[in-house]
Design a protein around this motif. Sequence first.
Motif: not given
Length: 114
Positions: A1-19
């Motif tokens: 997707m190309g968009e950076r996303m952090n977990c709203p709970k722990c703030d870990t980068d979860i960008s690579d998990s895009w489905q």
Amino acid sequence: MGERMNCPKCDTDISDSWQPDEPDVGISSGWYCDNCDLAVAGHEHPREPMEGDVAIFASERGEPISESEPQHTRCPAHPDVLPEMGFGLAGGGYGPYSYCPTCGHVIHKTQERD
């Protein structure tokens, strides 16, 4: 997707998990945090406007249902939710419309001419 996303709970980068969406098997797009066992749906994460975004307006074939009716770009009750588009009957007119996917409120509608 190309968009950076952090977990709203722990703030870990979860960008690579895009489905992406897989509607034939009932999967909605989104991300997943392994640390928190938390799924974040794509429609729950408002996208920031980007350079090159194009606003979509009604063609000259259509006209607003009412000139006195305010035409908002977001739902007054859910201003952080991006509207979705539809085409058909929406509150007394046949044509394109935008609505809030959270509550179904029709935000903007245009009536096709006969």
